[in-house]
Motif scaffolding. Structure first.
Motif, mmCIF file in Angstrom:
data_model
loop_
_atom_site.group_PDB
_atom_site.id
_atom_site.type_symbol
_atom_site.label_atom_id
_atom_site.label_comp_id
_atom_site.label_asym_id
_atom_site.label_seq_id
_atom_site.Cartn_x
_atom_site.Cartn_y
_atom_site.Cartn_z
ATOM 1 N N ASP A 3 1.006 -1.401 0.094
ATOM 2 C CA ASP A 3 -0.070 0.202 0.024
ATOM 3 C C ASP A 3 0.760 1.208 0.007
ATOM 4 O O ASP A 3 0.444 2.382 -0.689
ATOM 5 C CB ASP A 3 -0.931 -0.018 1.307
ATOM 6 N N ASN A 4 2.031 1.014 0.563
ATOM 7 C CA ASN A 4 2.881 2.337 0.745
ATOM 8 C C ASN A 4 3.977 2.390 -0.505
ATOM 9 O O ASN A 4 4.671 3.127 -0.595
ATOM 10 C CB ASN A 4 3.966 2.193 1.853
ATOM 11 N N GLY A 5 4.135 1.450 -1.318
ATOM 12 C CA GLY A 5 4.795 1.205 -2.376
ATOM 13 C C GLY A 5 6.307 1.254 -2.006
ATOM 14 O O GLY A 5 7.323 1.630 -2.518
ATOM 15 N N VAL A 6 6.609 0.452 -0.840
ATOM 16 C CA VAL A 6 7.779 0.190 -0.248
ATOM 17 C C VAL A 6 8.248 -1.186 -0.381
ATOM 18 O O VAL A 6 7.445 -2.174 0.004
ATOM 19 C CB VAL A 6 7.747 0.657 1.171
ATOM 20 N N ASN A 7 9.527 -1.520 -0.783
ATOM 21 C CA ASN A 7 9.997 -2.803 -1.065
ATOM 22 C C ASN A 7 10.940 -2.972 0.314
ATOM 23 O O ASN A 7 10.981 -2.286 1.236
ATOM 24 C CB ASN A 7 11.077 -2.967 -2.215
ATOM 25 N N LYS A 8 11.265 -4.343 0.316
ATOM 26 C CA LYS A 8 12.059 -4.752 1.521
ATOM 27 C C LYS A 8 13.457 -3.888 1.710
ATOM 28 O O LYS A 8 13.685 -3.450 3.045
ATOM 29 C CB LYS A 8 12.604 -6.265 1.499
ATOM 30 N N SER A 9 14.022 -3.531 0.925
ATOM 31 C CA SER A 9 15.134 -2.795 0.984
ATOM 32 C C SER A 9 15.078 -1.196 1.624
ATOM 33 O O SER A 9 15.872 -0.834 2.414
ATOM 34 C CB SER A 9 16.225 -2.436 -0.325
ATOM 35 N N GLN A 10 14.002 -0.738 0.930
ATOM 36 C CA GLN A 10 13.406 0.494 1.304
ATOM 37 C C GLN A 10 12.915 0.551 2.887
ATOM 38 O O GLN A 10 13.044 1.461 3.678
ATOM 39 C CB GLN A 10 12.414 0.997 0.417
ATOM 40 N N THR A 36 9.420 -4.596 19.815
ATOM 41 C CA THR A 36 10.085 -3.201 19.416
ATOM 42 C C THR A 36 10.200 -3.397 17.829
ATOM 43 O O THR A 36 10.116 -2.227 16.898
ATOM 44 C CB THR A 36 11.311 -3.260 20.006
ATOM 45 N N THR A 37 10.576 -4.451 17.160
ATOM 46 C CA THR A 37 10.617 -4.358 15.720
ATOM 47 C C THR A 37 9.551 -4.294 15.064
ATOM 48 O O THR A 37 9.609 -3.470 14.071
ATOM 49 C CB THR A 37 11.443 -5.899 15.408
ATOM 50 N N LEU A 38 8.394 -4.897 15.557
ATOM 51 C CA LEU A 38 6.967 -4.451 14.844
ATOM 52 C C LEU A 38 6.799 -3.141 14.763
ATOM 53 O O LEU A 38 6.420 -2.578 13.763
ATOM 54 C CB LEU A 38 6.134 -5.238 15.543
ATOM 55 N N MET A 39 7.182 -2.472 16.019
ATOM 56 C CA MET A 39 6.738 -1.088 16.121
ATOM 57 C C MET A 39 7.582 -0.235 15.211
ATOM 58 O O MET A 39 7.011 0.734 14.544
ATOM 59 C CB MET A 39 6.968 -0.525 17.661
ATOM 60 N N LYS A 40 8.859 -0.648 15.040
ATOM 61 C CA LYS A 40 9.752 0.165 13.979
ATOM 62 C C LYS A 40 9.150 0.088 12.824
ATOM 63 O O LYS A 40 9.175 1.051 11.993
ATOM 64 C CB LYS A 40 11.100 -0.375 14.181
ATOM 65 N N ALA A 41 8.708 -1.167 12.290
ATOM 66 C CA ALA A 41 8.361 -1.412 10.846
ATOM 67 C C ALA A 41 6.991 -0.621 10.705
ATOM 68 O O ALA A 41 6.589 -0.024 9.800
ATOM 69 C CB ALA A 41 7.973 -2.825 10.523
ATOM 70 N N GLY A 42 6.087 -0.618 11.717
ATOM 71 C CA GLY A 42 4.900 -0.138 11.640
ATOM 72 C C GLY A 42 5.073 1.706 11.582
ATOM 73 O O GLY A 42 4.569 2.188 10.792
ATOM 74 N N ARG A 43 5.945 2.264 12.497
ATOM 75 C CA ARG A 43 6.411 3.450 12.204
ATOM 76 C C ARG A 43 6.927 4.080 10.908
ATOM 77 O O ARG A 43 6.561 4.818 10.330
ATOM 78 C CB ARG A 43 7.157 3.813 13.422
ATOM 79 N N ALA A 44 7.617 2.938 10.446
ATOM 80 C CA ALA A 44 8.170 3.136 9.129
ATOM 81 C C ALA A 44 7.395 3.198 7.832
ATOM 82 O O ALA A 44 7.526 4.020 6.966
ATOM 83 C CB ALA A 44 9.548 2.250 8.805
ATOM 84 N N LEU A 45 6.232 2.575 8.127
ATOM 85 C CA LEU A 45 5.122 2.646 7.129
ATOM 86 C C LEU A 45 4.208 3.287 7.582
ATOM 87 O O LEU A 45 2.844 3.588 6.956
ATOM 88 C CB LEU A 45 4.544 1.024 7.037
ATOM 89 N N GLY A 46 4.139 4.440 8.701
ATOM 90 C CA GLY A 46 3.198 5.346 8.896
ATOM 91 C C GLY A 46 1.838 4.845 9.610
ATOM 92 O O GLY A 46 1.040 5.255 9.715
ATOM 93 N N MET A 47 2.268 3.514 10.251
ATOM 94 C CA MET A 47 1.275 2.819 11.179
ATOM 95 C C MET A 47 1.149 3.627 12.519
ATOM 96 O O MET A 47 2.225 3.977 13.143
ATOM 97 C CB MET A 47 1.277 1.513 10.982
ATOM 98 N N ARG A 48 0.078 3.465 13.408
ATOM 99 C CA ARG A 48 -0.114 3.555 14.622
ATOM 100 C C ARG A 48 -0.386 2.452 15.347
ATOM 101 O O ARG A 48 -1.140 1.702 14.953
ATOM 102 C CB ARG A 48 -1.148 4.757 14.918
ATOM 103 N N TRP A 49 0.444 2.062 16.413
ATOM 104 C CA TRP A 49 0.176 1.013 17.283
ATOM 105 C C TRP A 49 -0.458 1.203 18.581
ATOM 106 O O TRP A 49 -0.213 2.170 19.200
ATOM 107 C CB TRP A 49 1.656 0.294 17.279
ATOM 108 N N THR A 50 -1.526 0.322 18.721
ATOM 109 C CA THR A 50 -1.937 0.219 20.278
ATOM 110 C C THR A 50 -1.952 -1.084 20.948
ATOM 111 O O THR A 50 -2.130 -1.979 20.207
ATOM 112 C CB THR A 50 -3.615 0.692 20.301
ATOM 113 N N LEU A 51 -1.195 -1.183 21.977
ATOM 114 C CA LEU A 51 -1.191 -2.567 22.698
ATOM 115 C C LEU A 51 -2.090 -2.445 23.946
ATOM 116 O O LEU A 51 -1.963 -1.571 24.854
ATOM 117 C CB LEU A 51 0.382 -2.555 23.168
ATOM 118 N N GLU A 52 -2.675 -3.328 24.068
ATOM 119 C CA GLU A 52 -3.649 -3.552 25.087
ATOM 120 C C GLU A 52 -3.420 -5.003 25.999
ATOM 121 O O GLU A 52 -3.064 -5.790 25.174
ATOM 122 C CB GLU A 52 -5.133 -3.516 24.691
#
Length: 63
Positions: A3-10, A36-52
């Motif tokens: 959806d973000n047009g991002v490949n693995k290297s990017q 932490t890795t999931l959050m970094k990936a999410g942030r890099a893709l413009g996602m917002r995380w909520t942990l409950e």
């Protein structure tokens, strides 16, 4: 990523990590991925995380 047009290297570059880390993140069989890795990936893709938590700490309960 698609959806973000991002490949693995990017994605690796945006996460400031290696492509190997991204490959592990995308490997369904790799159980060592951290929140932490999931959050970094999410942030890099413009996602917002909520942990409950439901309050269950996962410890066994006496019957």
């Amino acid at each position: 990523m698609e959806d973000n047009g991002v490949n693995k290297s990017q994605l690796a570059q945006k996460m400031r990590t290696s492509r190997t880390v991204v490959n592990r993140l995308l490997d369904e069989k790799d159980t060592g991925v951290t929140i932490t890795t999931l959050m970094k990936a999410g942030r890099a893709l413009g996602m917002r995380w909520t942990l409950e938590s439901d309050g269950d700490n996962g410890s066994p309960r006496a019957a």
